[in-house]
Design a protein around this motif. Sequence first.
Motif, PDB file in Angstrom:
ATOM      1  N   LEU A 198      23.042  86.089   0.159  1.00 14.08           N
ATOM      2  CA  LEU A 198      23.177  85.649   1.552  1.00 14.08           C
ATOM      3  C   LEU A 198      22.004  86.150   2.384  1.00 14.08           C
ATOM      4  O   LEU A 198      21.452  85.417   3.206  1.00 14.08           O
ATOM      5  N   ALA A 199      21.626  87.410   2.169  1.00 12.91           N
ATOM      6  CA  ALA A 199      20.505  87.972   2.914  1.00 12.91           C
ATOM      7  C   ALA A 199      19.200  87.253   2.590  1.00 12.91           C
ATOM      8  O   ALA A 199      18.354  87.066   3.470  1.00 12.91           O
ATOM      9  N   LYS A 200      19.034  86.845   1.349  1.00 10.54           N
ATOM     10  CA  LYS A 200      17.804  86.139   0.981  1.00 10.54           C
ATOM     11  C   LYS A 200      17.657  84.839   1.764  1.00 10.54           C
ATOM     12  O   LYS A 200      16.545  84.422   2.107  1.00 10.54           O
ATOM     13  N   LEU A 201      18.785  84.221   2.082  1.00 13.95           N
ATOM     14  CA  LEU A 201      18.767  82.976   2.845  1.00 13.95           C
ATOM     15  C   LEU A 201      18.661  83.222   4.345  1.00 13.95           C
ATOM     16  O   LEU A 201      17.920  82.521   5.044  1.00 13.95           O
ATOM     17  N   LEU A 202      19.359  84.227   4.858  1.00 14.65           N
ATOM     18  CA  LEU A 202      19.515  84.395   6.298  1.00 14.65           C
ATOM     19  C   LEU A 202      18.644  85.492   6.901  1.00 14.65           C
ATOM     20  O   LEU A 202      18.191  85.373   8.039  1.00 14.65           O
ATOM     21  N   ASP A 203      18.420  86.568   6.168  1.00 11.35           N
ATOM     22  CA  ASP A 203      17.682  87.718   6.697  1.00 11.35           C
ATOM     23  C   ASP A 203      16.193  87.572   6.368  1.00 11.35           C
ATOM     24  O   ASP A 203      15.637  88.308   5.547  1.00 11.35           O
ATOM     25  N   VAL A 204      15.544  86.652   7.012  1.00 10.42           N
ATOM     26  CA  VAL A 204      14.149  86.337   6.707  1.00 10.42           C
ATOM     27  C   VAL A 204      13.243  87.466   7.194  1.00 10.42           C
ATOM     28  O   VAL A 204      13.401  87.982   8.302  1.00 10.42           O
ATOM     29  N   ARG A 205      12.296  87.881   6.341  1.00  6.98           N
ATOM     30  CA  ARG A 205      11.306  88.914   6.643  1.00  6.98           C
ATOM     31  C   ARG A 205      11.909  90.309   6.771  1.00  6.98           C
ATOM     32  O   ARG A 205      11.289  91.214   7.341  1.00  6.98           O
ATOM     33  N   THR A 206      13.084  90.528   6.265  1.00  7.71           N
ATOM     34  CA  THR A 206      13.693  91.856   6.268  1.00  7.71           C
ATOM     35  C   THR A 206      13.485  92.526   4.919  1.00  7.71           C
ATOM     36  O   THR A 206      13.032  91.908   3.958  1.00  7.71           O
ATOM     37  N   ALA A 207      13.838  93.813   4.829  1.00 10.31           N
ATOM     38  CA  ALA A 207      13.801  94.511   3.550  1.00 10.31           C
ATOM     39  C   ALA A 207      14.911  93.982   2.646  1.00 10.31           C
ATOM     40  O   ALA A 207      16.017  93.692   3.123  1.00 10.31           O
ATOM     41  N   PRO A 208      14.662  93.852   1.342  1.00  8.96           N
ATOM     42  CA  PRO A 208      15.735  93.431   0.431  1.00  8.96           C
ATOM     43  C   PRO A 208      16.933  94.379   0.531  1.00  8.96           C
ATOM     44  O   PRO A 208      16.777  95.580   0.805  1.00  8.96           O
ATOM     45  N   VAL A 209      18.119  93.840   0.318  1.00 14.63           N
ATOM     46  CA  VAL A 209      19.335  94.640   0.452  1.00 14.63           C
ATOM     47  C   VAL A 209      19.305  95.840  -0.485  1.00 14.63           C
ATOM     48  O   VAL A 209      19.729  96.946  -0.118  1.00 14.63           O
TER      49      VAL A 209
ATOM     50  N   ARG B 169      18.018  75.024   5.970  1.00 16.02           N
ATOM     51  CA  ARG B 169      18.974  75.431   4.929  1.00 16.02           C
ATOM     52  C   ARG B 169      19.958  76.476   5.452  1.00 16.02           C
ATOM     53  O   ARG B 169      21.129  76.509   5.040  1.00 16.02           O
ATOM     54  N   ALA B 170      19.500  77.329   6.339  1.00 16.73           N
ATOM     55  CA  ALA B 170      20.396  78.342   6.891  1.00 16.73           C
ATOM     56  C   ALA B 170      21.547  77.705   7.657  1.00 16.73           C
ATOM     57  O   ALA B 170      22.680  78.216   7.653  1.00 16.73           O
ATOM     58  N   GLU B 171      21.263  76.587   8.301  1.00 14.00           N
ATOM     59  CA  GLU B 171      22.281  75.950   9.126  1.00 14.00           C
ATOM     60  C   GLU B 171      23.410  75.340   8.299  1.00 14.00           C
ATOM     61  O   GLU B 171      24.484  75.050   8.832  1.00 14.00           O
ATOM     62  N   ASP B 172      23.178  75.159   7.014  1.00 20.47           N
ATOM     63  CA  ASP B 172      24.242  74.632   6.159  1.00 20.47           C
ATOM     64  C   ASP B 172      25.458  75.551   6.146  1.00 20.47           C
ATOM     65  O   ASP B 172      26.593  75.083   5.974  1.00 20.47           O
ATOM     66  N   ILE B 173      25.224  76.850   6.336  1.00 18.84           N
ATOM     67  CA  ILE B 173      26.364  77.771   6.331  1.00 18.84           C
ATOM     68  C   ILE B 173      26.616  78.407   7.700  1.00 18.84           C
ATOM     69  O   ILE B 173      27.713  78.893   7.954  1.00 18.84           O
ATOM     70  N   LEU B 174      25.615  78.402   8.583  1.00 14.94           N
ATOM     71  CA  LEU B 174      25.816  78.976   9.911  1.00 14.94           C
ATOM     72  C   LEU B 174      26.497  78.007  10.867  1.00 14.94           C
ATOM     73  O   LEU B 174      27.301  78.422  11.713  1.00 14.94           O
ATOM     74  N   TRP B 175      26.161  76.728  10.741  1.00 14.68           N
ATOM     75  CA  TRP B 175      26.699  75.703  11.651  1.00 14.68           C
ATOM     76  C   TRP B 175      27.806  74.960  10.930  1.00 14.68           C
ATOM     77  O   TRP B 175      27.567  74.053  10.166  1.00 14.68           O
ATOM     78  N   ARG B 176      29.050  75.393  11.173  1.00 11.33           N
ATOM     79  CA  ARG B 176      30.197  74.833  10.464  1.00 11.33           C
ATOM     80  C   ARG B 176      31.265  74.416  11.469  1.00 11.33           C
ATOM     81  O   ARG B 176      32.292  75.086  11.627  1.00 11.33           O
ATOM     82  N   PRO B 177      31.044  73.311  12.188  1.00 11.55           N
ATOM     83  CA  PRO B 177      32.055  72.878  13.156  1.00 11.55           C
ATOM     84  C   PRO B 177      33.420  72.611  12.537  1.00 11.55           C
ATOM     85  O   PRO B 177      34.424  72.593  13.265  1.00 11.55           O
ATOM     86  N   ASP B 178      33.464  72.404  11.217  1.00  8.99           N
ATOM     87  CA  ASP B 178      34.751  72.161  10.572  1.00  8.99           C
ATOM     88  C   ASP B 178      35.639  73.401  10.572  1.00  8.99           C
ATOM     89  O   ASP B 178      36.878  73.279  10.516  1.00  8.99           O
ATOM     90  N   ILE B 179      35.047  74.585  10.648  1.00  3.99           N
ATOM     91  CA  ILE B 179      35.845  75.816  10.652  1.00  3.99           C
ATOM     92  C   ILE B 179      35.534  76.682  11.873  1.00  3.99           C
ATOM     93  O   ILE B 179      36.035  77.801  11.975  1.00  3.99           O
ATOM     94  N   GLN B 180      34.717  76.165  12.786  1.00  2.00           N
ATOM     95  CA  GLN B 180      34.347  76.911  13.990  1.00  2.00           C
ATOM     96  C   GLN B 180      34.847  76.185  15.233  1.00  2.00           C
ATOM     97  O   GLN B 180      35.144  74.989  15.197  1.00  2.00           O
ATOM     98  N   GLU B 181      34.902  76.936  16.347  1.00  2.00           N
ATOM     99  CA  GLU B 181      35.259  76.361  17.628  1.00  2.00           C
ATOM    100  C   GLU B 181      34.207  76.744  18.666  1.00  2.00           C
ATOM    101  O   GLU B 181      33.541  77.767  18.547  1.00  2.00           O
ATOM    102  N   ARG B 182      34.061  75.912  19.677  1.00  2.00           N
ATOM    103  CA  ARG B 182      33.066  76.147  20.717  1.00  2.00           C
ATOM    104  C   ARG B 182      33.606  77.132  21.753  1.00  2.00           C
ATOM    105  O   ARG B 182      34.789  77.138  22.087  1.00  2.00           O
ATOM    106  N   LYS B 183      32.690  77.953  22.256  1.00  2.00           N
ATOM    107  CA  LYS B 183      33.032  78.880  23.338  1.00  2.00           C
ATOM    108  C   LYS B 183      31.807  78.988  24.245  1.00  2.00           C
ATOM    109  O   LYS B 183      30.709  79.263  23.768  1.00  2.00           O
TER     110      LYS B 183
END
Length: 351
Positions: free
Chosen positions: A210-221, A297-311
């Motif tokens: 997950l970090a490899k996809l989302l934590d760009v330019r960070t230290a490896p876990v 590619r990150a948005e495939d798992i971050l943007w999930r209106p099917d399981i999220q609600e707007r606030k």
Amino acid sequence: MAAIPLDIARIYLEPAVPDHARGREILARFPNAERIPVESHWRIPELRDADPGDYLSSKRQSLVLGVKKGLTFRPNGRSADFIAPSSSNGCAMACAYCYVARRKGHSNPVSVFVNIDAILAATARHAARQGPKTVPDQVDPAAWVYDLGENGDLSVDAGISDNVRDMVALFRTLPNAKGSFATKWVNPSLLDYDPQGRTRVRMSLMPPALAKLLDVRTAPVAERIAAIPDLHRAGYEVHLNFSPVVMREGWEAEWGALFDELDDVLPTPIKDQLAAEIIMLTHNEGLHEVNLAWHPRAEDILWRPDIQERKVSEGGGVNLRYRRGWKGTWLARFQALLAARMPYCRVRYAF
């Protein structure tokens, strides 16, 4: 350990920066960088109007120097008792879910504030006014805790200036207070700061894939985990930050594997003082649009209106969070998994 993720080619600086010793020190540290005068570290059109598809170059090559204007302290009650005036803003890293990126527009590279003496003096005065902490709480049983890096990563900042060293030194002298910051970078220079237990480092972790996809330019876990014993031996209080928890198929298996790795690696003295915070993902509509231009590619798992609600936030931004009911169920399952694999790890707060 990877080198600091910066190759500074240009420095945007407010007029008063050279009047401060810290400003002169930083400018001398990057003598070959182009110097670009700006009226305000907040308003730099060249950064705000940059090509959205070229998200990373300004994070790597740009540095902003300014003077911190408002030295205010905000109550918190989650990671800390108070949010201290920050010594920086922005980050050289590019986590796809980071709310800081939308504060100044586009990628928000590191801004360092050079009036560190004023920031330190204000912090010392504020801590003195608090007196002793007489009622233990979930933040800390005996000390007032100040979050020092709300809008950046101080492990990276420590490669730019001595601001972080100075803050760690300050908290050695405050008997009723601790400093605290979260990090996703491993900077060995922190090991020489002699914190004497008065600074808390919250190591941010998520499953490596997950970090490899989302934590760009960070230290490896794996590097972050390996650094935890070193930080503890150097005198830091070390806690964990499981953030953000992103829901996707197989999440329990990958988080369970991370907990097992931590259990194997962490020595007993760390386990005896270990605590964690758990933060479920909140995403943002504006950041979603930015990410689509450079990291879809990150948005495939971050943007999930099917399981999220707007606030709608207090500032008028549209956020997405996991739906009520579902979020509570998933959070309870996450905490149960952590308790089964790492029963010694106290959860300071979860939301």
